[in-house]
Design an enzyme around this catalytic site. Structure first.
Site, mmCIF file in Angstrom:
data_model
loop_
_atom_site.group_PDB
_atom_site.id
_atom_site.type_symbol
_atom_site.label_atom_id
_atom_site.label_comp_id
_atom_site.label_asym_id
_atom_site.label_seq_id
_atom_site.Cartn_x
_atom_site.Cartn_y
_atom_site.Cartn_z
ATOM 1 N N ASN A 190 14.823 -33.028 28.327
ATOM 2 C CA ASN A 190 14.709 -31.689 27.732
ATOM 3 C C ASN A 190 15.120 -31.707 26.257
ATOM 4 O O ASN A 190 15.470 -32.743 25.701
ATOM 5 C CB ASN A 190 15.477 -30.647 28.558
ATOM 6 C CG ASN A 190 16.976 -30.784 28.457
ATOM 7 O OD1 ASN A 190 17.502 -31.411 27.539
ATOM 8 N ND2 ASN A 190 17.690 -30.198 29.401
ATOM 9 N N TYR A 191 15.063 -30.521 25.647
ATOM 10 C CA TYR A 191 15.345 -30.450 24.202
ATOM 11 C C TYR A 191 16.839 -30.340 23.894
ATOM 12 O O TYR A 191 17.208 -30.115 22.743
ATOM 13 C CB TYR A 191 14.595 -29.264 23.578
ATOM 14 C CG TYR A 191 13.097 -29.494 23.488
ATOM 15 C CD1 TYR A 191 12.570 -30.315 22.500
ATOM 16 C CD2 TYR A 191 12.229 -28.919 24.394
ATOM 17 C CE1 TYR A 191 11.211 -30.551 22.424
ATOM 18 C CE2 TYR A 191 10.860 -29.150 24.325
ATOM 19 C CZ TYR A 191 10.351 -29.964 23.339
ATOM 20 O OH TYR A 191 9.003 -30.207 23.270
ATOM 21 N N THR A 192 17.667 -30.431 24.922
ATOM 22 C CA THR A 192 19.143 -30.448 24.817
ATOM 23 C C THR A 192 19.772 -29.106 24.417
ATOM 24 O O THR A 192 20.987 -29.035 24.242
ATOM 25 C CB THR A 192 19.681 -31.544 23.839
ATOM 26 O OG1 THR A 192 19.404 -31.159 22.483
ATOM 27 C CG2 THR A 192 19.123 -32.919 24.143
ATOM 28 N N VAL A 193 18.982 -28.054 24.271
ATOM 29 C CA VAL A 193 19.557 -26.760 23.860
ATOM 30 C C VAL A 193 20.529 -26.270 24.944
ATOM 31 O O VAL A 193 20.218 -26.305 26.134
ATOM 32 C CB VAL A 193 18.440 -25.715 23.642
ATOM 33 C CG1 VAL A 193 19.024 -24.342 23.373
ATOM 34 C CG2 VAL A 193 17.540 -26.155 22.501
ATOM 35 N N HIS A 230 10.906 -23.845 31.715
ATOM 36 C CA HIS A 230 12.070 -23.317 32.439
ATOM 37 C C HIS A 230 11.622 -22.742 33.784
ATOM 38 O O HIS A 230 12.096 -21.700 34.207
ATOM 39 C CB HIS A 230 12.750 -22.220 31.616
ATOM 40 C CG HIS A 230 13.194 -22.666 30.265
ATOM 41 N ND1 HIS A 230 13.138 -21.866 29.151
ATOM 42 C CD2 HIS A 230 13.697 -23.857 29.839
ATOM 43 C CE1 HIS A 230 13.591 -22.532 28.097
ATOM 44 N NE2 HIS A 230 13.930 -23.746 28.491
ATOM 45 N N HIS A 270 17.671 -20.886 28.003
ATOM 46 C CA HIS A 270 17.310 -22.267 28.318
ATOM 47 C C HIS A 270 18.237 -22.599 29.487
ATOM 48 O O HIS A 270 19.452 -22.480 29.368
ATOM 49 C CB HIS A 270 17.566 -23.156 27.116
ATOM 50 C CG HIS A 270 16.802 -22.696 25.900
ATOM 51 N ND1 HIS A 270 15.759 -23.389 25.374
ATOM 52 C CD2 HIS A 270 16.942 -21.588 25.131
ATOM 53 C CE1 HIS A 270 15.261 -22.743 24.333
ATOM 54 N NE2 HIS A 270 15.968 -21.638 24.166
HETATM 55 C C1 LIG Z 1 10.582 -31.109 28.286
HETATM 56 C C2 LIG Z 1 11.604 -30.112 28.719
HETATM 57 C C3 LIG Z 1 12.376 -29.457 27.757
HETATM 58 C C4 LIG Z 1 13.359 -28.552 28.150
HETATM 59 N N1 LIG Z 1 14.249 -28.081 27.221
HETATM 60 C C5 LIG Z 1 15.363 -27.444 27.633
HETATM 61 C C6 LIG Z 1 16.435 -27.188 26.735
HETATM 62 O O1 LIG Z 1 16.399 -27.544 25.563
HETATM 63 N N2 LIG Z 1 17.524 -26.543 27.226
HETATM 64 C C7 LIG Z 1 17.622 -26.155 28.524
HETATM 65 O O2 LIG Z 1 18.617 -25.548 28.902
HETATM 66 N N3 LIG Z 1 16.621 -26.410 29.398
HETATM 67 C C8 LIG Z 1 15.529 -27.079 29.005
HETATM 68 N N4 LIG Z 1 14.552 -27.429 29.912
HETATM 69 C C9 LIG Z 1 14.673 -26.970 31.302
HETATM 70 C C10 LIG Z 1 15.685 -27.720 32.120
HETATM 71 O O3 LIG Z 1 15.943 -29.021 31.685
HETATM 72 C C11 LIG Z 1 15.203 -27.744 33.581
HETATM 73 O O4 LIG Z 1 14.691 -26.498 33.911
HETATM 74 C C12 LIG Z 1 16.358 -28.069 34.463
HETATM 75 O O5 LIG Z 1 16.874 -29.334 34.115
HETATM 76 C C13 LIG Z 1 16.118 -27.961 35.928
HETATM 77 O O6 LIG Z 1 15.100 -28.695 36.341
HETATM 78 P P1 LIG Z 1 14.783 -28.756 37.876
HETATM 79 O O7 LIG Z 1 15.448 -27.678 38.606
HETATM 80 O O8 LIG Z 1 13.317 -28.811 37.964
HETATM 81 O O9 LIG Z 1 15.492 -30.071 38.376
HETATM 82 P P2 LIG Z 1 15.591 -31.505 37.717
HETATM 83 O O10 LIG Z 1 16.727 -31.584 36.770
HETATM 84 O O11 LIG Z 1 14.276 -31.894 37.178
HETATM 85 O O12 LIG Z 1 16.008 -32.398 38.954
HETATM 86 C C14 LIG Z 1 15.151 -32.730 40.015
HETATM 87 C C15 LIG Z 1 15.407 -34.190 40.372
HETATM 88 O O13 LIG Z 1 14.855 -34.432 41.650
HETATM 89 C C16 LIG Z 1 14.117 -35.633 41.615
HETATM 90 N N5 LIG Z 1 13.098 -35.508 42.659
HETATM 91 C C17 LIG Z 1 12.057 -34.668 42.680
HETATM 92 N N6 LIG Z 1 11.372 -34.814 43.815
HETATM 93 C C18 LIG Z 1 12.008 -35.755 44.535
HETATM 94 C C19 LIG Z 1 11.784 -36.336 45.799
HETATM 95 N N7 LIG Z 1 10.751 -35.972 46.574
HETATM 96 N N8 LIG Z 1 12.649 -37.285 46.242
HETATM 97 C C20 LIG Z 1 13.688 -37.688 45.480
HETATM 98 N N9 LIG Z 1 13.946 -37.171 44.251
HETATM 99 C C21 LIG Z 1 13.108 -36.216 43.803
HETATM 100 C C22 LIG Z 1 13.562 -35.705 40.211
HETATM 101 O O14 LIG Z 1 13.205 -37.019 39.854
HETATM 102 C C23 LIG Z 1 14.739 -35.157 39.412
HETATM 103 O O15 LIG Z 1 15.655 -36.166 39.078
HETATM 104 C C24 LIG Z 1 13.531 -28.268 29.542
HETATM 105 C C25 LIG Z 1 12.728 -28.904 30.508
HETATM 106 C C26 LIG Z 1 11.799 -29.829 30.101
HETATM 107 C C27 LIG Z 1 11.005 -30.545 31.176
#
Ligand SMILES: Cc1cc2nc3c(=O)[nH]c(=O)nc-3n(C[C@H](O)[C@H](O)[C@H](O)COP(=O)(O)OP(=O)(O)OC[C@H]3O[C@@H](n4cnc5c(N)ncnc54)[C@H](O)[C@@H]3O)c2cc1C
Length: 637
Positions: free
Chosen positions: A109-112, A572, A615
């Site tokens: 992510n963008y670390t915000v 998000h 974020h």
């Molecule tokens: C490019 C990007 C930029 C962003 N920028 C920001 C920011 O600057 N600030 C901020 O606050 N938020 C930001 N976000 C949002 C934030 O990072 C995510 O919303 C948050 O981390 C939660 O993601 P998630 O709930 O999808 O879980 P995740 O953190 O993605 O965790 C899910 C984990 O489960 C694993 N997994 C999935 N399916 C399976 C499976 N079947 N078996 C085993 N493991 C599995 C994945 O590999 C992953 O490790 C950003 C997101 C992205 C993608």
């Protein structure tokens, strides 16, 4: 490059993993899964296992702050998902990044580092039964929002704008005082930038010119205004802090914490012999290198695979809408029609401007090889310099502020039209009860003066069609409380013959971006707001002319067409397994237990019942910390 630490650091082979019986088995080592695993394994008497589909990544693309965004679209770090054609967004299949690594999306992510407002956290429990609502509110979450973070690198409370001074009258402070709202001892090191591109100061002063004050503590419950945000960066090392760095590394020596990498959890296994009406999960079937294994869980399974993959695992396990499951020949274990529904995503519209000559932006890395070489040497020697910096300024505005600056009532008319649409759909019976309840909350938030609903941030670099030697800046305006609702469901190789290998297929991702006209009206207002900002005197000093869209769009209908063509997900995505009463269509209860099960919880962004204006990573860490306390407390009852 990606590397695997040795097995002695908590990492294990599939065969070894399956010989163990875990007290707690966590699916997904990301934003939520790792804090939970780390907290539960503090008790040496319990054995905690984590199944993670990705691997451990130590790579400059992930670690170096300047590289934020560079991992997107690279399959070694990103699931590289894509939506179904978005009918109301020019039929586009839109890329949706999700981190595939230990650390999950916190790694790419963008670390915000940000929080929503207290009024929004106060709505988190509102879809639950009245007796449970107190569990989820600002007061109950604030201790965890502060617990997760270490902001001790901040030199003093007011030092949020190093490098330039502002007049005191432009600043406001409200909500919880700084010292009570900021954590200093948590796992995630956060920091402010120490270097700023030439865009930051005009951006903040531009907003001040428009009458938007600088908010000295957006973490205290009122996030309206313009400010610098902290980022999940360890300023001493000059490196990103993701969930693996913050929570797994410090716990990796524990003998009772076992992590299996490259393990795709496919479905849950239940004890169907028990007489209890709620079903008991006993393990998880997973795939490593094409082979199938089973891991055993004695006490609980915690599903933290994220908004996108969590509903897929539920459906493949027989938890979901009975009709959907039946249609795909999956035995329905628990009928929960909302699994995979109620999905929301922030949506942003970008603009780009050529910067005036002499404006220093991050394009310097592209345009000036000597600068790149010097900064690389400095970073390698000290962890400091421009490679350790990135933009982190945001401005969050309420409907009232947006309308005042734009000088029109179009948003008020859009709200009236929205209310009429909701009333009509309610009358016709075409609006589900859960959407009615969500929309009631969102309308209430929209009309609150202090609740921001439109974010506008900048990037001090070009994002599209950049010319060599030129510097650019980009602005993005994004809706924070979308009324569009989408879905995420399992994709089957053969729709009538489910297979656990379907867990390796990306799910059908249909967030239905911009399907509600109000979202478009708000983005249009956001677009006009960006025009007002670039036309302020401070911004005019750095902006040469607009390059995206390539022409000035004076007609609203042309702006709307641009929005549908160019709008991007905020990344998000939330809400595919919401916390709400079962009667209303919830998937989990106030203790994040899946209805109809005795020992299955969901802890990740999928449980968030109403979209939050932030974020989301800091909030998800806090939800995970709170969930860990709940799991521990429930065990001891
Ligand atoms: C490019 C990007 C930029 C962003 N920028 C920001 C920011 O600057 N600030 C901020 O606050 N938020 C930001 N976000 C949002 C934030 O990072 C995510 O919303 C948050 O981390 C939660 O993601 P998630 O709930 O999808 O879980 P995740 O953190 O993605 O965790 C899910 C984990 O489960 C694993 N997994 C999935 N399916 C399976 C499976 N079947 N078996 C085993 N493991 C599995 C994945 O590999 C992953 O490790 C950003 C997101 C992205 C993608």
């Amino acid at each position: 490059m990606a590397s695997l630490p040795s097995a002695s650091h908590g990492l294990h082979s599939a065969n070894e993993f399956c010989t163990l019986t875990f007290d707690y088995l966590v699916i997904g080592g990301g934003n939520a899964g790792l804090p939970i695993a780390a907290r539960l394994s503090e008790n040496p008497d319990v054995v905690v296992g984590v199944l993670e589909a990705g691997t451990v990544v130590e790579d400059p693309v992930i670690d170096v702050p300047r590289n934020v965004g560079a991992a997107i679209g690279r399959p070694e770090f990103d699931y590289c998902l894509s939506t179904e054609p978005q009918l109301t967004a020019s039929q586009r299949n839109i890329a949706l990044a999700r981190g595939k690594m230990l650390g999950g999306s916190t790694g790419i992510n963008y670390t915000v580092w940000d929080r929503a407002s207290s009024a929004e956290y106060d709505t988190l429990g509102r879809l639950l039964d009245p007796a449970d609502q107190h569990e989820w509110c600002w007061d109950s979450l604030l201790p965890y929002l502060t617990k997760v973070e270490d902001a001790s690198s901040i030199s003093e409370a007011g030092d949020t704008f190093p490098g330039f001074s502002r007049s005191e009258e432009d600043v406001f402070r409200s909500g919880v005082p700084f010292e009570k709202s900021v954590g200093m001892k948590g796992a995630v090191k956060t920091s402010y930038n120490s270097l700023w591109a030439d865009v930051t100061q005009p951006y903040i002063q531009g907003w001040n010119t428009l009458g938007v004050p600088t908010n000295a503590n957006p973490y205290g419950g009122n996030k309206s205004g313009v400010y610098n945000l902290r980022r999940a960066i360890d300023i001493e090392k000059g490196k990103r802090v993701h969930a693996s760095v913050a929570y797994f590394k410090p716990a990796s020596h524990r003998k009772n914490l076992k992590v299996l990498l490259g393990a795709q959890a496919a479905r849950l296994i239940f004890d169907t012999s028990a007489s209890h009406e709620d079903i008991r999960v006993t393990g998880v079937e997973f795939i490593v290198d094409g082979k199938t294994f089973v891991a055993n869980a004695r006490t609980e399974v915690i599903l933290s695979a994220g908004t996108v993959q969590t509903p897929q695992i539920l459906e493949l396990s027989g938890i979901g809408d009975a009709k959907f499951l039946e249609a795909h020949n999956i035995e329905c274990i628990v009928d929960l029609p909302s699994v995979g529904e109620n999905v929301t995503e922030h949506v942003f519209i970008p603009t780009q401007y050529l910067a005036k000559e002499g404006t220093k932006t991050f394009d310097e890395f592209r345009n000036n090889p000597q600068f790149l070489a010097e900064q690389t040497a400095l970073y390698e020697a000290t962890g400091r310099g421009w490679l350790a910096a990135a933009d982190a300024n945001a401005c969050f505005n309420s409907i009232e502020t947006v309308s005042r600056i734009n000088g029109n009532d179009t948003l008020k008319s859009a709200i009236s039209a929205l209310k009429e649409q909701i009333a009509l759909e309610t009358k016709n019976g075409t609006l589900s009860r859960v959407h009615q309840a969500q929309f009631d909350i969102q309308l209430e938030l929209l009309e609150k003066k202090q609740t921001a609903t439109l974010e506008t941030f900048h990037m001090s670099k070009g994002i599209v069609a950049v010319e060599p030697g030129q510097s650019y800046l980009a602005l993005f305006s994004g809706i924070q409380h979308p009324f569009s609702r989408g879905s995420i469901h399992t994709r089957f190789t053969d729709p009538l013959k489910p297979s656990i290998h379907d867990s390796l297929n990306p799910p059908i991702l249909d967030p239905k971006l911009l399907s509600n006209n109000f979202d478009v009206a708000l983005l249009l207002a956001g677009y006009r707001l960006m025009e007002k900002l670039v036309n302020t005197e401070p911004m005019k000093k750095i902006v040469q002319h607009q390059t995206l869209p390539p022409i000035i769009l004076s007609e609203d209908e042309h702006v709307e067409a641009f929005i549908r063509e160019a709008a991007q997900p905020g990344l998000h995505i939330m809400g595919s397994a919401i916390m709400a009463s079962r009667e209303l269509g919830g998937v989990v209860d106030a203790r994040l237990k899946v209805y109809g099960t005795r020992n299955l919880r969901i802890v990740d962004a999928s449980i968030i019942p109403v979209p939050l204006a932030c974020h989301v990573q800091a909030t998800i860490y806090a939800i995970a910390e709170k969930a860990a306390d709940m799991i521990i407390a429930d065990k001891s009852v």
